[in-house]
Design a protein around this motif. Structure first.
Motif, PDB file in Angstrom:
ATOM      1  N   UNK A  47      61.793 -11.033  54.631  1.00 22.39           N
ATOM      2  CA  UNK A  47      62.467 -10.014  53.827  1.00 22.39           C
ATOM      3  C   UNK A  47      63.295  -9.000  54.642  1.00 22.39           C
ATOM      4  N   UNK A  48      62.773  -8.468  55.760  1.00 21.40           N
ATOM      5  CA  UNK A  48      63.526  -7.434  56.473  1.00 21.40           C
ATOM      6  C   UNK A  48      64.874  -7.893  57.017  1.00 21.40           C
ATOM      7  N   UNK A  49      65.071  -9.203  57.201  1.00 19.55           N
ATOM      8  CA  UNK A  49      66.306  -9.673  57.845  1.00 19.55           C
ATOM      9  C   UNK A  49      67.258 -10.370  56.888  1.00 19.55           C
ATOM     10  N   UNK A  50      66.960 -10.366  55.591  1.00 16.37           N
ATOM     11  CA  UNK A  50      67.804 -11.090  54.641  1.00 16.37           C
ATOM     12  C   UNK A  50      69.250 -10.612  54.706  1.00 16.37           C
ATOM     13  N   UNK A 170      75.852  -0.194  50.327  1.00 15.47           N
ATOM     14  CA  UNK A 170      75.254  -1.330  51.016  1.00 15.47           C
ATOM     15  C   UNK A 170      73.968  -0.959  51.723  1.00 15.47           C
ATOM     16  N   UNK A 171      73.176  -1.966  52.051  1.00 14.61           N
ATOM     17  CA  UNK A 171      71.843  -1.729  52.621  1.00 14.61           C
ATOM     18  C   UNK A 171      71.755  -2.058  54.096  1.00 14.61           C
ATOM     19  N   UNK A 172      72.908  -2.332  54.744  1.00 17.20           N
ATOM     20  CA  UNK A 172      72.893  -2.705  56.156  1.00 17.20           C
ATOM     21  C   UNK A 172      73.889  -1.826  56.919  1.00 17.20           C
ATOM     22  N   UNK A 173      73.607  -1.610  58.190  1.00 16.97           N
ATOM     23  CA  UNK A 173      74.495  -0.767  58.991  1.00 16.97           C
ATOM     24  C   UNK A 173      75.919  -1.292  59.000  1.00 16.97           C
ATOM     25  N   UNK A 174      76.080  -2.617  58.967  1.00 13.64           N
ATOM     26  CA  UNK A 174      77.426  -3.193  58.958  1.00 13.64           C
ATOM     27  C   UNK A 174      78.220  -2.734  57.733  1.00 13.64           C
ATOM     28  N   UNK A 195      64.964  -3.981  58.811  1.00 18.98           N
ATOM     29  CA  UNK A 195      63.897  -4.037  59.812  1.00 18.98           C
ATOM     30  C   UNK A 195      63.399  -2.631  60.140  1.00 18.98           C
ATOM     31  N   UNK A 196      62.149  -2.540  60.547  1.00 18.17           N
ATOM     32  CA  UNK A 196      61.582  -1.227  60.876  1.00 18.17           C
ATOM     33  C   UNK A 196      62.361  -0.529  61.984  1.00 18.17           C
TER      34      UNK A 196
END
Length: 226
Positions: A47-50, A170-174, A195-196
């Motif tokens: 889940x953390x890397x999806x 969005x949910x990612x730094x990118x 990810x943590x």
């Protein structure tokens, strides 16, 4: 834009932002592991890397393999995923209400994802979004993908709005990097996959939202230039 109105255009990442696709990817990963005589992975492992994409999910699925071996498995991973796409996925709580609130206010919304476009387009009819989603840009639609700003810039162009009149969620730094490079206000979706080791404070989004329900009020959105 005033604090009493939603942005004219809201653009969203897909996996981890609008749609909880992790269950589909867990089934995909475990089908590949089972074919190789391996035990099943738990959802907590994957889940953390999806939101990091197929290669990151394959790294979690087959950590013992060399990177080159895992890269060769990307087509198989996408084929297995396509065969069951949407079967286990679900909207995050509050997303349906959030999109309805935008539509009621006259705002338009679209999707900019790093998922291959053909896979993203398979999901739209499952959700009844073919007519509602005003633009869809996939990771292979253009010559560049996030964190490059081009996908967001083209999405804005196709929807007929200047980038600074849109907000990207969005949910990612990118996602936040792409928005910043496109001069587009951004919202970090804290309910997604992370990810943590990722600290969303460091992403420097204009707004951080804990849940989709937090975005039901116009004042929760960052201001866009007029």
């Amino acid at each position: 834009m005033s604090a009493s109105s939603f942005p004219p255009v809201a653009l969203f990442d897909l996996d981890g932002t609008l749609l909880d696709t992790a269950p589909d990817f867990v089934v995909t990963a475990n089908a590949m592991r089972q074919a190789r005589g391996m035990e099943a992975l738990t959802e907590e492992r994957l889940r953390p890397v999806v939101s990091k994409g197929a290669r990151a999910m394959l790294a979690a699925t087959f950590p013992h393999m060399a990177e080159s071996e895992r890269h060769a498995l990307v087509p198989e991973f996408l084929d297995v995923y396509q065969s069951l796409i949407g079967r286990h996925a679900r909207l995050f709580d509050g997303v349906a209400d959030m999109l309805q609130a935008l539509e009621r206010a006259g705002s338009r919304w679209g999707i900019v994802t790093n998922k291959p476009e053909y896979l993203a387009r398979l999901i739209l009819p499952q959700l009844g979004w073919e007519q509602r989603c005003a633009v869809l840009i996939g990771g292979d639609t253009l010559a560049e993908r996030k964190p490059h700003p081009l996908p967001l810039q083209v999405a804005a162009q196709r929807i007929g709005a200047a980038a600074h009149r849109c907000v990207y969620v969005g949910d990612d730094e990118r996602d936040i990097q792409a928005a910043r490079a496109a001069a587009m206000p951004s919202i970090a979706a804290l309910w997604g996959y992370r990810p943590e080791s990722d600290d969303p404070v460091l992403w420097q989004a204009d707004v951080m939202a804990a849940t989709p329900a937090a975005l039901l009020e116009p004042a929760a959105w960052p201001a866009t230039a007029s």
